[in-house]
Design a protein around this motif. Structure first.
Motif, PDB file in Angstrom:
ATOM      1  N   LEU A   1       0.826  -1.211   0.000  1.00 13.60           N
ATOM      2  CA  LEU A   1       0.000   0.000   0.000  1.00 13.60           C
ATOM      3  C   LEU A   1       0.862   1.263   0.000  1.00 13.60           C
ATOM      4  O   LEU A   1       0.518   2.264  -0.619  1.00 13.60           O
ATOM      5  CB  LEU A   1      -0.927   0.014   1.221  1.00 13.60           C
ATOM      6  N   TYR A   2       2.003   1.187   0.719  1.00  6.53           N
ATOM      7  CA  TYR A   2       2.920   2.335   0.788  1.00  6.53           C
ATOM      8  C   TYR A   2       3.299   2.788  -0.617  1.00  6.53           C
ATOM      9  O   TYR A   2       3.331   3.983  -0.913  1.00  6.53           O
ATOM     10  CB  TYR A   2       4.159   1.938   1.592  1.00  6.53           C
ATOM     11  N   GLU A   3       3.582   1.817  -1.502  1.00  8.42           N
ATOM     12  CA  GLU A   3       3.931   2.152  -2.891  1.00  8.42           C
ATOM     13  C   GLU A   3       2.688   2.532  -3.687  1.00  8.42           C
ATOM     14  O   GLU A   3       2.660   3.540  -4.382  1.00  8.42           O
ATOM     15  CB  GLU A   3       4.612   0.950  -3.580  1.00  8.42           C
ATOM     16  N   GLU A   4       1.648   1.693  -3.569  1.00  6.43           N
ATOM     17  CA  GLU A   4       0.495   1.845  -4.459  1.00  6.43           C
ATOM     18  C   GLU A   4      -0.386   3.038  -4.140  1.00  6.43           C
ATOM     19  O   GLU A   4      -0.994   3.621  -5.026  1.00  6.43           O
ATOM     20  CB  GLU A   4      -0.379   0.575  -4.414  1.00  6.43           C
ATOM     21  N   ARG A   5      -0.508   3.375  -2.858  1.00  7.57           N
ATOM     22  CA  ARG A   5      -1.437   4.431  -2.501  1.00  7.57           C
ATOM     23  C   ARG A   5      -0.761   5.791  -2.380  1.00  7.57           C
ATOM     24  O   ARG A   5      -1.349   6.742  -1.888  1.00  7.57           O
ATOM     25  CB  ARG A   5      -2.176   4.075  -1.207  1.00  7.57           C
ATOM     26  N   GLY A   6       0.474   5.876  -2.791  1.00 10.72           N
ATOM     27  CA  GLY A   6       1.122   7.175  -2.911  1.00 10.72           C
ATOM     28  C   GLY A   6       1.805   7.679  -1.649  1.00 10.72           C
ATOM     29  O   GLY A   6       2.297   8.802  -1.625  1.00 10.72           O
ATOM     30  N   CYS A   7       1.870   6.878  -0.564  1.00 15.55           N
ATOM     31  CA  CYS A   7       2.538   7.328   0.660  1.00 15.55           C
ATOM     32  C   CYS A   7       3.979   7.709   0.329  1.00 15.55           C
ATOM     33  O   CYS A   7       4.534   8.676   0.872  1.00 15.55           O
ATOM     34  CB  CYS A   7       2.571   6.234   1.724  1.00 15.55           C
ATOM     35  N   SER A   8       4.573   6.916  -0.603  1.00 13.09           N
ATOM     36  CA  SER A   8       5.991   7.091  -0.942  1.00 13.09           C
ATOM     37  C   SER A   8       6.284   8.451  -1.574  1.00 13.09           C
ATOM     38  O   SER A   8       7.420   8.898  -1.581  1.00 13.09           O
ATOM     39  CB  SER A   8       6.453   5.976  -1.877  1.00 13.09           C
ATOM     40  N   THR A   9       5.242   9.111  -2.092  1.00 17.95           N
ATOM     41  CA  THR A   9       5.452  10.434  -2.685  1.00 17.95           C
ATOM     42  C   THR A   9       5.944  11.423  -1.621  1.00 17.95           C
ATOM     43  O   THR A   9       6.782  12.268  -1.900  1.00 17.95           O
ATOM     44  CB  THR A   9       4.135  10.979  -3.279  1.00 17.95           C
ATOM     45  N   CYS A  10       5.398  11.313  -0.410  1.00 17.74           N
ATOM     46  CA  CYS A  10       5.690  12.315   0.624  1.00 17.74           C
ATOM     47  C   CYS A  10       6.500  11.790   1.805  1.00 17.74           C
ATOM     48  O   CYS A  10       7.090  12.569   2.543  1.00 17.74           O
ATOM     49  CB  CYS A  10       4.391  12.923   1.144  1.00 17.74           C
ATOM     50  N   HIS A  11       6.485  10.465   2.033  1.00 14.34           N
ATOM     51  CA  HIS A  11       7.179   9.916   3.203  1.00 14.34           C
ATOM     52  C   HIS A  11       8.243   8.923   2.760  1.00 14.34           C
ATOM     53  O   HIS A  11       7.931   7.936   2.099  1.00 14.34           O
ATOM     54  CB  HIS A  11       6.191   9.195   4.124  1.00 14.34           C
TER      55      HIS A  11
END
Ligand code: CUA
Length: 330
Positions: free
Chosen positions: A243-253
């Protein structure tokens, strides 16, 4: 992410998937409407180049031919402006036919692009700063748009914050995703492979991160992918990592301690966090859950209140997965 590496990664991801375009300056023609769109585009481009050359050519010619200093001393400028009716009618009527042809041609193409075939596979699209989420009828969620080849696909789009715009150059289709309403788009992919998909409406800091892919599968392969997508059988922290990759968390964190739009997840769990209002708190499950659902409740000192809420977008199981993943990042 620093600007240069960001630019390089965007440039790499923007490269066409396969070099089979008939035009060196256009992407591949990978949907049913691409060839027709290119014809119209080529026609307009060449008409513009030819008229531009004719107008500037005539202008330069007349400037040279009729320049004042070439006039003999006894010659005077003509008192009345002569005109040539045949010539004037020709240059008025000929372009009229050309623009009418362009209108009919363009309108026919527009009707095709805006009339979704009745038999279409529906994919719901949610745009958000700064990620795309594609949802399928069986509940499968993906950060890439997976579709079968030779199938009409209808994307029904909305945005949770600002206006975004979905653009697939290889398919020659583009449509805005607007908050508070649905917009739709359809296409039929002619060849399997991966094609860049990006946001083409400036939507803030990480607008350029809204670049992903359309993955066109062979029909049988797509069914397998879709089935697999909905049943996730891993451990909670593995679900969280996905989910971290797929839901965009990685964009900001980040997960390596580097600072992006928001605080890094590395070493976050169990740490004493300081907030903008001067309070402090030991990071635990409840704080993480609250930060995902009500990001504005506690703003970490030194960061802007930029995170959108994930209320209604993540199930309890998914939230537990994310928390479990953050716990592994020591
Ligand atoms: Cu979303 Cu630009």
């Amino acid at each position: 992410m620093n600007l240069l590496s960001n630019l390089v990664s965007v440039a790499e991801k923007s490269l066409p998937a396969s070099p089979t375009s008939p035009h060196p300056y256009l992407p591949t023609q990978s949907s049913t409407v691409a060839a027709e769109t290119d014809w119209l585009f080529e026609f307009m481009t060449w008409m513009s180049i030819l008229s531009c050359a004719a107008i500037f050519g005539a202008m330069v010619y007349f400037v040279l031919k009729y320049r004042a200093k070439a006039r003999a001393a006894n010659e005077t400028a003509s008192a009345t402006v002569e005109h040539n009716t045949t010539l004037e009618l020709t240059w008025s009527i000929a372009p009229l036919f050309i623009v009418m042809a362009l209108f009919v041609w363009g309108f026919k193409g527009f009707v095709v692009l805006r009339t979704t075939p009745a038999e279409s596979l529906q994919v719901n699209v949610t745009a958000q700063k700064w990620k795309w989420l594609f949802t399928y009828a069986n509940g499968c969620e993906s950060d890439k748009l997976h579709v079968p080849k030779d199938t009409n696909v209808r994307t029904v789009m909305s945005s949770v914050d600002v206006i975004h715009s979905l653009y697939v150059p290889a398919f020659r289709v583009k449509m805005d995703a607007v908050p508070g309403r649905f917009s739709e788009l359809w296409f039929n992919a002619k060849e399997s492979g991966k094609f860049p998909l990006f946001c083409t409406e400036y939507c803030g800091d990480s607008h350029s991160d809204m670049i992903t892919e359309v993955v066109v599968h062979e029909t049988a392969e797509f069914d397998t992918w879709l089935e697999k997508c909905v049943t996730f059988t891993g451990a909670p922290h593995e679900l969280g990592a996905k989910l971290y990759e797929e839901r965009g968390c990685s964009t900001c964190h980040s997960v390596d301690g580097s600072i992006k739009v928001g605080p890094s997840f590395k070493g976050l769990f169990g740490k004493n966090e300081s907030f903008a209002d001067g309070s402090t708190l030991k990071v635990d499950e409840n704080y993480l859950r609250e930060s995902i659902l009500q990001p504005q409740a506690k703003i970490v000192k030194g960061f802007a209140p930029a995170m959108p809420t994930y209320q209604g977008q993540l199930s309890d199981k998914q939230i537990e997965g994310l928390i479990a993943y953050i716990q592994t990042l020591k």
